[in-house]
Design an enzyme around this catalytic site. Structure first.
Site, PDB file in Angstrom:
ATOM      1  N   CYS A 140       1.210  39.841  -6.379  1.00 52.02           N
ATOM      2  CA  CYS A 140       0.276  39.490  -6.666  1.00 52.02           C
ATOM      3  C   CYS A 140      -1.160  39.568  -7.053  1.00 52.02           C
ATOM      4  CB  CYS A 140      -0.086  38.327  -5.597  1.00 52.02           C
ATOM      5  SG  CYS A 140       1.808  37.668  -4.782  1.00 52.02           S
TER       6      CYS A 140
HETATM    7  C1  BEZ Z   1       3.898  40.679  -3.638  1.00 58.51           C
HETATM    8  O1  BEZ Z   1       2.782  40.198  -4.032  1.00 58.51           O
HETATM    9  O2  BEZ Z   1       3.422  42.198  -3.109  1.00 58.51           O
HETATM   10  C2  BEZ Z   1       4.862  41.006  -2.648  1.00 58.51           C
HETATM   11  C3  BEZ Z   1       5.096  39.229  -2.222  1.00 58.51           C
HETATM   12  C4  BEZ Z   1       5.836  38.958  -0.734  1.00 58.51           C
HETATM   13  C5  BEZ Z   1       6.530  40.112  -0.938  1.00 58.51           C
HETATM   14  C6  BEZ Z   1       6.837  41.040  -1.406  1.00 58.51           C
HETATM   15  C7  BEZ Z   1       5.906  41.226  -2.301  1.00 58.51           C
END
Ligand code: BEZ
Length: 209
Positions: free
Chosen positions: A45
């Site tokens: 994210c």
């Molecule tokens: C991420 O944004 O890195 C993420 C969020 C939830 C699960 C896996 C990755």
């Protein structure tokens, strides 16, 4: 129930990192991209929000407003903005909605319980000036999105909203386009005199301006 192409998208009021918004009034007849991400302070994210901030001038050129959402509250979003800046060099330059009661996530079917009960998936909604849904994408948490692809589809959506054309596989702005089957050959000759017939159902012309 899922929102389907052509539906008027749900209106909502929300607190964002840029203040309160009433969604339909806020988008104010523009195109909009509403996208969700699973959580704040997560690695994929962080890279995505930096990527969108970098592309903001490209969305502006397309008369398109951009707004992100997760179920975290806005004070968390605001703290995370510093990490986004540290990692990607980008200042958050578009609003992020805080949706701790999940009311917007539920209205837009952004929570897929067999993936996660609590976090939003990576949904993308491209919404037209008429507030109708033009395109939607759903990615899992583990796959970051390609926001150049979102710009590419906006180019196609805006072109095909104006002209009687469709865009072929892997089309990019400026490439040749396809005349939609509903246009007769007679009308096609008037509208796009230089078109080429590859098959009776596949007529190609330069991208109209
Ligand atoms: C991420 O944004 O890195 C993420 C969020 C939830 C699960 C896996 C990755």
């Amino acid at each position: 129930m899922a929102i389907r192409l052509g539906d008027v998208v749900p209106d909502f009021s929300a607190e964002t990192t840029e203040g309160h918004i009433d969604f339909h009034a806020w988008k104010d007849g523009k195109w909009a991209v509403l996208f969700s991400h699973p959580r704040d302070f997560t690695p994929v994210c962080t890279t995505e929000l930096g990527a969108v901030a970098k592309l903001k001038p490209e969305f502006d050129k397309r008369n398109t407003v951009v707004v992100g959402l997760s179920v975290d509250p806005i004070d968390s979003h605001a703290r995370w903005a510093q990490d986004i800046k540290d990692v990607t060099g980008q200042t958050l330059n578009f609003p992020l909605i805080g949706d701790p009661d999940k009311s917007i996530a539920n209205a837009y079917d952004m929570i897929h319980p067999n993936a996660s009960d609590t976090a939003t998936v990576r949904s993308v909604f491209v919404i037209g000036p008429d507030n109708k849904l033009k395109l939607t994408l759903t990615y899992p948490a583990s796959t970051g999105r390609n926001f150049l692809e979102i710009l590419r589809v906006i180019d196609s959506l805006q072109l095909t909203a104006k002209h009687k054309v469709a865009t072929p596989a892997d089309w990019k702005n400026g490439d040749d386009v396809i005349i939609v089957p509903a246009v007769s050959d007679e009308d096609a000759r008037k509208l796009y005199p230089d078109y080429v017939t590859k098959k009776p159902y596949l007529r190609v012309t330069k991208q109209p301006s």
